[in-house]
Enzyme design. Structure first.
Site, PDB file in Angstrom:
ATOM      1  N   LYS A  44       0.982  -1.263   0.048  1.00  0.00           N
ATOM      2  CA  LYS A  44      -0.027  -0.048  -0.128  1.00  0.00           C
ATOM      3  C   LYS A  44       0.942   1.217  -0.008  1.00  0.00           C
ATOM      4  O   LYS A  44       1.911   1.186   0.545  1.00  0.00           O
ATOM      5  CB  LYS A  44      -0.903   0.012   1.165  1.00  0.00           C
ATOM      6  CG  LYS A  44       0.084   0.224   2.674  1.00  0.00           C
ATOM      7  CD  LYS A  44      -1.116   0.121   3.641  1.00  0.00           C
ATOM      8  CE  LYS A  44      -0.112   0.229   5.101  1.00  0.00           C
ATOM      9  NZ  LYS A  44      -1.347   0.401   6.054  1.00  0.00           N
ATOM     10  N   ARG A 145     -10.745   1.406  13.908  1.00  0.00           N
ATOM     11  CA  ARG A 145     -11.007   1.860  12.996  1.00  0.00           C
ATOM     12  C   ARG A 145     -11.922   1.214  11.833  1.00  0.00           C
ATOM     13  O   ARG A 145     -13.251   1.089  12.183  1.00  0.00           O
ATOM     14  CB  ARG A 145      -9.328   1.840  12.252  1.00  0.00           C
ATOM     15  CG  ARG A 145      -8.539   2.676  13.111  1.00  0.00           C
ATOM     16  CD  ARG A 145      -7.222   2.865  12.175  1.00  0.00           C
ATOM     17  NE  ARG A 145      -6.858   1.627  11.407  1.00  0.00           N
ATOM     18  CZ  ARG A 145      -5.594   1.385  10.864  1.00  0.00           C
ATOM     19  NH1 ARG A 145      -4.668   2.424  10.956  1.00  0.00           N
ATOM     20  NH2 ARG A 145      -5.229   0.325  10.260  1.00  0.00           N
ATOM     21  N   TYR A 279      15.044  30.377   6.307  1.00  0.00           N
ATOM     22  CA  TYR A 279      13.798  31.477   6.743  1.00  0.00           C
ATOM     23  C   TYR A 279      13.926  31.452   8.124  1.00  0.00           C
ATOM     24  O   TYR A 279      14.106  30.444   8.993  1.00  0.00           O
ATOM     25  CB  TYR A 279      12.609  30.760   6.147  1.00  0.00           C
ATOM     26  CG  TYR A 279      12.363  30.570   4.559  1.00  0.00           C
ATOM     27  CD1 TYR A 279      12.431  31.727   3.724  1.00  0.00           C
ATOM     28  CD2 TYR A 279      12.206  29.425   3.921  1.00  0.00           C
ATOM     29  CE1 TYR A 279      12.239  31.761   2.517  1.00  0.00           C
ATOM     30  CE2 TYR A 279      11.788  29.529   2.624  1.00  0.00           C
ATOM     31  CZ  TYR A 279      11.842  30.576   1.845  1.00  0.00           C
ATOM     32  OH  TYR A 279      11.613  30.652   0.417  1.00  0.00           O
ATOM     33  N   MET A 327      11.000  24.283   0.767  1.00  0.00           N
ATOM     34  CA  MET A 327      10.304  23.467  -0.125  1.00  0.00           C
ATOM     35  C   MET A 327      11.338  22.600  -0.872  1.00  0.00           C
ATOM     36  O   MET A 327      10.854  21.511  -1.059  1.00  0.00           O
ATOM     37  CB  MET A 327       9.313  24.359  -0.990  1.00  0.00           C
ATOM     38  CG  MET A 327       8.389  23.384  -1.902  1.00  0.00           C
ATOM     39  SD  MET A 327       7.197  24.325  -2.542  1.00  0.00           S
ATOM     40  CE  MET A 327       6.118  25.109  -1.389  1.00  0.00           C
TER      41      MET A 327
END
Length: 393
Positions: A44, A145, A279, A327
């Site tokens: 998965k 779940r 940053y 990013m």
């Protein structure tokens, strides 16, 4: 996900090298630890970021008889792959209303059902397909779940048996999933196992004859032999990552990490002391130094939460991410060393060369190693390495 079929003639900006020989060895190791149980290779989420189809094929070559997926789309892609033999069972378990039931039935996929709404949509599709669906009934034994609650189990079993009597489906499996198998001694483990046995016994007493009963995920497959039943479902362990540091390291279980994430330095430069980096200037150079620019960022799946803490191997030394991960890039302080642009920066791998591991990054980011490998995005090419250093599929 993009695949690189052969070694590139020039260094890639970044690459996730996937060692299929290691994956096969891991499957063989896990099979040896789970004798008597069939093996489901869980692929998965694009095989936890490693590439679903190449990893499914490699696992099958190492003896996996089942392939497990979360979504129908994943299952259909595996079944459509020419490298997956027709006799390999493919299962998926995460369905929503209006899903591709007919396509899954036609593809002979084992479909997990947790509630009456799903069973009814499935039987409608089976009538249209004019062939029986392969169905596995999932019990919620305590995870909370997906899965059918114990109080609703009799109704689900009864309706499934009625549909089976009409020729609309065959109940091929009964299964559940642990909540805390990665926490040794957790009381929920014994409680879930006891309830699973009871729910299986109820279904079988009423005429269900499953091909497989299964509850064991990676930690249970490794440490709880009483949970193995007819089938085990290793996921993260197949990729050479321990499901829990408390249970042991990959080496403790005879496993080897399959993914190595690296990049080519984009820039090396001298800066003075007191120079802000990235940053927010959360890192300021303590003195004159050199900085290396690593062209990977959170846009590639590198966790921003690891800013200022995560390790990277550059030029044979561990460096630490300096300042915020952006990013597309982040910076490491090279401490005055001057590797050439293009030099390799290894974020994580098996650790053989002294490089950090996915677990090191997980600790730096305050998460689990599952997330570290799974989140590596499609912008990072996967380079498949086979035995003897041969690349490609």
């Amino acid at each position: 996900m993009s695949e690189t079929a052969s070694r590139p003639t020039a260094p890639l900006r970044a690459r996730a090298e996937i060692d299929l020989a290691a994956l096969r060895a891991n499957v063989r190791t896990l099979r040896a630890r789970t004798p008597g149980a069939a093996f489901m290779a869980v692929v998965k989420a694009d095989a936890y970021g490693h590439g679903a189809l190449p990893c499914a094929r490699a696992a099958i070559e190492a003896g996996a008889g089942w392939v497990g997926t979360a979504t129908p789309e994943e299952a259909l892609a595996v079944r459509a792959d020419a490298g997956v033999p027709a006799d390999i069972r493919v299962m998926c378990w995460l369905w929503t209303p209006g899903g591709p039931w007919r396509e899954a039935i036609d593809a002979d996929i084992d479909i997990s059902v947790s509630g009456l709404w799903a069973l009814r949509e499935l039987t409608d599709a089976a009538r249209t397909a004019a062939r029986p669906a392969r169905v596995q009934l999932k019990a919620d034994t305590g995870l909370g779940r997906n899965g059918c609650q114990p109080g609703d189990w009799p109704e689900l079993v009864a309706e499934a048996l009625r549909a089976q009597a009409e020729g609309l489906l065959t109940v091929t499996g009964l299964w559940s999933h642990f909540a805390c198998a990665d926490e040794p001694g957790h009381p929920s483990i014994a409680a879930q196992l006891r309830l699973f046995r009871e729910m299986v016994a109820y279904a079988e007493e009423r005429g269900v004859r499953p091909e497989v009963r299964h509850i064991a995920n990676s930690p249970a497959a490794l440490t709880l032999p009483e949970t193995h039943f007819d089938l085990v479902r290793p996921g993260i362990a197949m990729y050479g990552i321990s499901p829990s540091p408390e249970l042991g390291t990959p080496a403790d279980f005879g496993l080897r990490p399959v993914m190595t994430l690296s990049a080519s330095l984009a820039l090396v430069k001298h800066v003075p002391g007191g120079h802000g980096v990235s940053y927010g200037h959360h890192y300021v150079t303590p003195g004159e130094t050199t900085l290396g620019l690593v062209p990977l960022g959170y846009g590639d799946g590198v966790p921003r939460h690891a800013s200022g803490t995560a390790p990277v191997l550059v030029d044979g030394k561990w460096r630490t991410v300096a300042g915020r991960i952006a990013m597309d890039q982040f910076v490491v302080d090279l401490g005055g060393d001057e590797p050439e642009p293009g030099a390799e920066a290894v974020l994580f791998g098996p650790g053989d060369r002294g490089e950090p591991t996915a677990e090191d990054w997980a600790q730096a980011a305050g998460t689990i190693a599952y997330e570290i490998v799974t989140r590596i995005g499609a912008r990072v090419p996967r380079v498949y390495v086979d035995e003897g250093g041969r690349r490609g599929e």
